[in-house]
Design a protein around this motif. Sequence first.
Motif, short mmCIF file in Angstrom:
data_model
loop_
_atom_site.label_atom_id
_atom_site.label_comp_id
_atom_site.label_asym_id
_atom_site.label_seq_id
_atom_site.Cartn_x
_atom_site.Cartn_y
_atom_site.Cartn_z
N ALA A 20 0.84 -1.20 0.00
CA ALA A 20 0.00 0.00 0.00
C ALA A 20 0.87 1.25 0.00
O ALA A 20 2.03 1.22 0.38
N GLU A 21 0.29 2.33 -0.46
CA GLU A 21 0.96 3.64 -0.44
C GLU A 21 0.13 4.59 0.39
O GLU A 21 -1.09 4.45 0.50
N TRP A 22 0.81 5.58 0.97
CA TRP A 22 0.15 6.54 1.85
C TRP A 22 -0.81 7.41 1.05
O TRP A 22 -0.45 7.99 0.04
N SER A 23 -2.05 7.50 1.49
CA SER A 23 -3.06 8.37 0.89
C SER A 23 -3.21 9.59 1.78
O SER A 23 -3.76 9.51 2.88
N ALA A 24 -2.70 10.72 1.31
CA ALA A 24 -2.74 11.95 2.12
C ALA A 24 -4.17 12.42 2.39
O ALA A 24 -4.48 12.83 3.50
N PRO A 25 -5.08 12.40 1.38
CA PRO A 25 -6.44 12.88 1.68
C PRO A 25 -7.15 12.04 2.74
O PRO A 25 -7.94 12.56 3.51
N LEU A 26 -6.87 10.75 2.77
CA LEU A 26 -7.55 9.88 3.73
C LEU A 26 -6.72 9.63 4.99
O LEU A 26 -7.23 9.12 5.98
N GLY A 27 -5.42 9.95 4.96
CA GLY A 27 -4.58 9.82 6.14
C GLY A 27 -4.28 8.40 6.54
O GLY A 27 -4.18 8.10 7.73
N MET A 28 -4.13 7.49 5.57
CA MET A 28 -3.83 6.09 5.88
C MET A 28 -3.23 5.42 4.65
O MET A 28 -3.41 5.89 3.54
N PRO A 29 -2.51 4.31 4.84
CA PRO A 29 -1.99 3.58 3.68
C PRO A 29 -3.09 2.78 3.02
O PRO A 29 -3.87 2.10 3.69
N LEU A 30 -3.18 2.89 1.68
CA LEU A 30 -4.19 2.16 0.92
C LEU A 30 -3.57 1.54 -0.32
O LEU A 30 -2.64 2.10 -0.90
N CYS A 31 -4.08 0.37 -0.74
CA CYS A 31 -3.64 -0.23 -1.99
C CYS A 31 -4.32 0.50 -3.14
O CYS A 31 -5.22 1.32 -2.93
N ALA A 32 -3.91 0.20 -4.38
CA ALA A 32 -4.46 0.90 -5.55
C ALA A 32 -5.96 0.70 -5.68
O ALA A 32 -6.71 1.63 -5.98
N ALA A 33 -6.44 -0.53 -5.42
CA ALA A 33 -7.88 -0.81 -5.56
C ALA A 33 -8.70 -0.03 -4.53
O ALA A 33 -9.74 0.54 -4.86
N CYS A 34 -8.22 0.03 -3.30
CA CYS A 34 -8.97 0.75 -2.26
C CYS A 34 -8.87 2.26 -2.45
O CYS A 34 -9.81 2.98 -2.14
#
Length: 145
Positions: A20-34
């Motif tokens: 997973a990579e860090w998603s700044a807008p959501l504030g958590m690590p997410l995989c590409a699908a999520c």
Amino acid sequence: MTTTTTHVSPVCAACETPGAEWSAPLGMPLCAACTTAAVGTPDRDPVRLGDILPVTAASLRASIPAPRPPRTGSLMTCRFCGARARWHRTVHGRWVAMEPGERPAAGVPRGERWYVAGDGTAVQLRGALPSDTCRVSHFSVCTAR
């Protein structure tokens, strides 16, 4: 001497997939699908509810504050009389401030007798022998009330 460092990629907060990579807008690590399910793209509108529920659940878990440590036995100062007492949780989950020390049960009215168990839980005594000792709630004996 050579030191090798292995970089472990984070797991997705929603589906626990590695990479997973860090998603700044959501504030958590997410995989590409999520990430696609959470942010949405023009070719995926409307987003299916099943696609966003894992991300929503993960963000709610991340937003829950850590529980406070128990405060059984912590000191309190009465705002009315200035006396010191200690907080104890009752068997019903409420808090009661207990006076320091024990008193003879014979001199305490029946509904005002307490016992503090080994784990700090305050238990109201229903019956006691005159030779028994008990604890008293500060609110029962506060001189300013």
